[in-house]
Design an enzyme around this catalytic site. Structure first.
Site, mmCIF file in Angstrom:
data_model
loop_
_atom_site.group_PDB
_atom_site.id
_atom_site.type_symbol
_atom_site.label_atom_id
_atom_site.label_comp_id
_atom_site.label_asym_id
_atom_site.label_seq_id
_atom_site.Cartn_x
_atom_site.Cartn_y
_atom_site.Cartn_z
ATOM 1 C CG ASP A 37 -0.340 -5.345 1.694
ATOM 2 O OD1 ASP A 37 -0.971 -4.460 2.302
ATOM 3 O OD2 ASP A 37 0.910 -5.407 1.682
ATOM 4 C CG MET A 62 -1.842 -1.223 1.270
ATOM 5 S SD MET A 62 -2.734 -1.383 2.822
ATOM 6 C CE MET A 62 -3.795 0.061 2.755
ATOM 7 C CG HIS A 63 0.469 3.431 2.448
ATOM 8 N ND1 HIS A 63 -0.903 3.643 2.459
ATOM 9 C CD2 HIS A 63 0.753 2.763 3.593
ATOM 10 C CE1 HIS A 63 -1.402 3.124 3.566
ATOM 11 N NE2 HIS A 63 -0.425 2.582 4.266
#
Length: 352
Positions: free
Chosen positions: A241, A82-83
């Site tokens: 995830d 992520m991110h």
């Protein structure tokens, strides 16, 4: 038998799966690794081209090992780290290395977001304070420190959504992963014009947002040639995830809680309404389950610490001829078993 495929773009590599869609049994899997780049202290980056090369390695191997089941694929879903900030130019090429979730360079930008937006206003809309791992501070860092690169930006994508684009030619994301950008109205499950305007980020740079189970694209002819997936195969939006892992662990309703140790370590719980943590210690995001949210507590370096030990301290042992066919982590565990309890006072702090 009907089957589905999954592609997980992790911090350490791309993993591809083929799963029996009726029983959930894993029919095949394959993984291809790539490096984590740390050119400066606190920085963590990867080359998006490495992700695509890994996908072109792992996906065909998983399809080959699945045999006849691969011909019965009904859909492919995407998940991943992520991110991360992946910046795309007008030619759909990556402008610079992706800045990852574990990168810690953006504290000044987090402070600036709090000053510009207001902490309480930010938590009301994005459900979280600005943290160095989130995507928006990374975008502001590029604007401040790499203005030439920033002027070339036409799209800002999360890691798995860059793979989705290469598979399909479509720009899309899901509400769970988008929650970690700090640009989503987490209650409304849509991009926040209020935050985008305050931070001067063009909405046109962001992909369309879907719920996790929605079909958002189809495998293009180019994507099919590169991976072996059937042209026209539906691509499901998927999730970051942690949200996808929550679904896999059955954390789809309030009550059950999971603890997952991957590159990071995460404690995860589902909620049937948005419940931001007033202290900001827990992160509150949309879930991959429509109409649900989740909260999670995170430590940045769990399995990442073990990989660091493997790469930096285990090289000599792994180079021994008699041990070349032994899994690196199995060897490290075997060596650790020889050490006395307490390791003679050695302490390791996982603040990588």
């Amino acid at each position: 038998m009907p089957a589905v495929a999954g592609i997980d773009l992790g911090t350490g590599g791309v993993r591809a799966l083929v799963i029996d869609s009726e029983t959930g049994a894993v029919l095949s899997s394959a993984t291809a690794e790539y490096p984590l780049l740390t050119p400066r202290p606190l920085w963590a980056e990867q080359q998006p081209d490495d992700w695509w090369r890994a996908a072109q390695d792992a996906v065909p191997r998983a399809l080959r090992d699945a045999g006849a089941a691969a011909r019965d694929l009904r859909a492919v879903g995407l998940t991943g780290q992520m991110h991360g900030l992946t910046l795309i130019d007008e030619h759909n090429a990556a402008i610079r290395p992706a800045i990852l979730w574990c990168d810690q360079r953006t504290q000044a930008q987090c402070d600036a977001i709090h000053a510009t937006v207001g902490l309480e206003r930010l938590k009301r809309v994005a459900a979280n304070p600005a943290l160095t791992g989130f995507t928006a501070p990374k975008l502001l860092w590029v604007r401040e420190h790499e203005p030439d690169a920033y002027r070339r930006v036409r799209r800002a994508l999360l890691p798995k959504d860059y793979l989705r684009f290469l598979l399909s030619g479509e720009y899309a994301t899901d509400v769970a992963d988008a929650s970690g950008t700090l640009l989503l109205d987490v209650a409304q499950r849509a991009w926040s014009d209020e935050l985008l305007d305050a931070l001067r980020i063009p909405r046109a740079w962001l992909p369309a947002v879907y719920e996790g189970p929605e079909v958002c694209a189809r495998v293009s002819a180019a994507g099919a040639r590169a991976t072996g997936l059937p042209e026209g195969l539906p691509i499901v939006a998927g999730g970051g995830d942690q949200a996808a892992g929550g679904v896999g662990n059955g954390i789809v309703r309030p009550g059950p809680v999971s603890c997952t140790i991957g590159t990071s370590g995460v404690v995860f719980a589902a909620t049937d309404r948005l419940q931001p943590d007033p202290t900001g210690a827990l992160q509150a995001f949309c879930h991959s389950v429509p109409g649900m949210w989740h909260v999670m507590g995170v430590t940045q370096a769990a399995g990442l610490s073990l990989r660091w030990v493997r790469d930096h301290l285990g090289a000599a042992a792994l180079a021994r001829p008699a041990e070349r066919d032994v899994d690196a982590y199995d060897l490290l565990v075997a060596l650790a078993e020889q050490a006395p309890a307490g390791c003679e006072g050695l302490l390791f702090l996982p603040y990588l």
